[in-house]
Design a protein around this motif. Structure first.
Motif, short mmCIF file in Angstrom:
data_model
loop_
_atom_site.label_atom_id
_atom_site.label_comp_id
_atom_site.label_asym_id
_atom_site.label_seq_id
_atom_site.Cartn_x
_atom_site.Cartn_y
_atom_site.Cartn_z
N ILE B 84 0.81 -1.30 0.06
CA ILE B 84 0.15 -0.02 0.14
C ILE B 84 0.82 1.29 0.07
CG2 ILE B 84 -2.07 -1.17 1.09
CD1 ILE B 84 -1.30 0.50 3.66
N MET B 85 2.05 1.07 0.39
CA MET B 85 3.07 2.40 0.48
C MET B 85 4.24 1.91 -0.41
SD MET B 85 3.02 4.24 3.95
CE MET B 85 1.89 3.28 4.64
N ARG B 86 4.51 2.80 -1.28
CA ARG B 86 5.72 2.75 -2.24
C ARG B 86 6.81 2.57 -1.50
NH1 ARG B 86 4.59 7.61 -4.04
NH2 ARG B 86 6.77 8.57 -3.77
N MET B 114 -7.34 5.10 2.59
CA MET B 114 -6.34 5.84 3.15
C MET B 114 -6.08 7.07 2.19
SD MET B 114 -2.56 4.37 4.29
CE MET B 114 -1.99 4.49 2.83
N GLU B 115 -6.09 7.06 0.91
CA GLU B 115 -5.81 8.06 0.09
C GLU B 115 -6.90 9.21 0.24
OE1 GLU B 115 -5.20 6.16 -3.66
OE2 GLU B 115 -2.97 5.74 -3.40
N GLU B 116 -7.97 8.90 0.66
CA GLU B 116 -9.23 9.97 0.68
C GLU B 116 -9.49 10.49 1.94
OE1 GLU B 116 -12.14 7.47 -1.63
OE2 GLU B 116 -13.27 7.21 0.13
N SER B 117 -8.98 9.78 3.07
CA SER B 117 -9.41 10.00 4.36
C SER B 117 -8.22 10.27 5.27
CB SER B 117 -10.38 8.78 5.10
OG SER B 117 -10.14 9.02 6.43
N ALA B 118 -8.25 11.73 5.64
CA ALA B 118 -7.08 12.10 6.69
C ALA B 118 -7.11 11.37 7.82
CB ALA B 118 -7.04 13.52 6.92
N ALA B 121 -5.35 8.12 7.18
CA ALA B 121 -3.90 8.26 6.79
C ALA B 121 -3.19 8.49 8.12
CB ALA B 121 -3.60 9.29 6.03
N ASN B 122 -3.83 9.48 9.21
CA ASN B 122 -3.32 9.81 10.30
C ASN B 122 -3.03 8.56 11.22
OD1 ASN B 122 -2.09 12.48 10.13
ND2 ASN B 122 -4.26 13.07 9.58
N THR B 124 -2.66 5.61 10.51
CA THR B 124 -1.91 4.62 9.57
C THR B 124 -0.45 5.23 10.11
OG1 THR B 124 -3.19 4.29 7.87
CG2 THR B 124 -1.01 3.66 7.56
N ASN B 125 -0.28 6.45 9.79
CA ASN B 125 0.93 7.17 10.29
C ASN B 125 1.31 6.84 11.84
OD1 ASN B 125 2.45 9.04 8.81
ND2 ASN B 125 0.85 10.46 8.88
N GLU B 126 0.44 6.83 12.82
CA GLU B 126 0.60 6.47 14.14
C GLU B 126 0.93 5.03 14.34
OE1 GLU B 126 1.04 8.35 16.90
OE2 GLU B 126 -0.01 10.39 16.21
N MET B 128 2.62 3.33 12.20
CA MET B 128 4.02 3.06 11.63
C MET B 128 4.88 3.58 12.45
SD MET B 128 5.49 3.54 7.71
CE MET B 128 4.42 4.62 7.56
#
Lengths: 217, 217
Positions: B84-86, B114-118, B121-122, B124-126, B128
């Motif tokens: 999902i992440m390059r 994830m691409e449309e929802s902040a 995405a955030n 997912t950031n946490e 990672m």
């Protein structure tokens, strides 16, 4: 070239977000050797490099170091703003390895925009994944690679970065990059010298046989 | 308890996103010892653990292992969906250490949301950042801590996880967790035994003095 050309998701920001960044942006010239960020002490902000070279490393309680990764032109430094994410539970130190021009985005400004913009949040995700990949590569090197291979790779990388076969590096500095003791570096460099791959003088390591050094890796 | 109660940002999804996840969600019971994900070979999907225990580790070309981190109830496994992440340029293997009930979110479904929802995405950031913190902790252990401390900490952690002082672990398994050779583990365990901290029998390590073991760390 201005900030907008260096920040990859600029076009995906709205007008308010753009002006919030522009109004708070700080431009800095940093001298080689300057410590920019020191672990948990401060939350400096996100650093976007216009031109230069930064080194991210960790420090042990006893003052030992190991280089985690380097950042170059157009790279963004996330961990100098680790306060923007609650789950970042580690400290990284950042220093300028060359004279560096950069922009600082204040952490609270970036955090606010990241919370509302999926584009910025996903860009941040990719940034973190890149640094995570660097650290995983390093972990694999430390775990599975013998020290001669790591030292040979480091010398070749330095020579590419400096565009020079004569590297101004003390054994102590090399040890700090590779997270080992100075004696270990000295011993291996002397072995490299006896094999004709490098020539050692006080404060410099000259690569005399790139090809032979490359074969070790 | 259903998926909605386990997925922390569920309430921040819109109706379309909710139904996209619900329609594609796979529920699985995984037997202890099963390899769930093996590096770059597949992009299994995101794993949300209902109940159980997973182990994430890396493998060298020679088959050596080191445990990176463990995942427990309510944890989400991101690196089983590294496609999902390059920028995720490393491979992690995942196995079930206990019988585990989990949900699989297909990678392409998660990526789109994830691409449309902040919010996603955030989140997912946490996620990672948490795993990154685990790996940085491990890196510091490997770099700055002697092996006796790492082994003592591992035995105590295992005993907490198992709720038992008698651990069914071969020296080989311990070596794979800690990224070292079996002989190194055997030598240190024998030293621990001579100091009265553990008792060794075939295939088990019994902790006989928790307090003394804790003092090593």
């Amino acid at each position: 070239m201005s900030f907008e050309h260096f920040f990859p998701v600029w076009d995906q920001l709205n007008m308010t977000q753009k002006s919030r960044i522009q109004d708070s942006l700080i431009e800095r010239q940093i001298k080689k050797g300057t410590m920019i960020h020191n672990g948990s002490i401060d939350c400096t902000g996100l650093l976007l490099i216009k031109h230069g070279q930064l080194r991210a490393y960790i420090l042990s309680d006893e003052g030992r170091e190991i280089t985690l990764y380097r950042l170059f032109d157009r790279d963004m430094c996330l961990f100098s703003a680790s306060c923007i994410m609650r789950s970042i539970q580690f400290d990284v130190a950042i220093e300028a390895e060359k004279d560096t021009d950069l922009w600082i985005i204040p952490p609270e400004v970036y955090k606010t925009i990241m919370e509302e913009s999926a584009a910025v949040a996903n860009y941040t995700n990719e940034l973190m994944a890149s640094r995570f990949s660097d650290v995983m590569w390093l972990m694999e090197q430390i775990m599975w690679k013998s020290f001669d291979k790591r030292l040979a790779a480091f010398l070749l990388e330095e020579s590419t970065l400096e565009g020079n076969n004569t590297l101004k590096l003390t054994h102590e500095i090399i040890a700090n990059h590779l997270g080992t003791a100075r004696e270990v570096v000295t011993r291996m460099l002397r072995y490299f010298q006896s094999e004709g791959m490098v020539k050692l003088t006080r404060g410099t390591v000259e690569i005399t046989d790139q090809e032979k050094l490359r074969q070790i890796i």
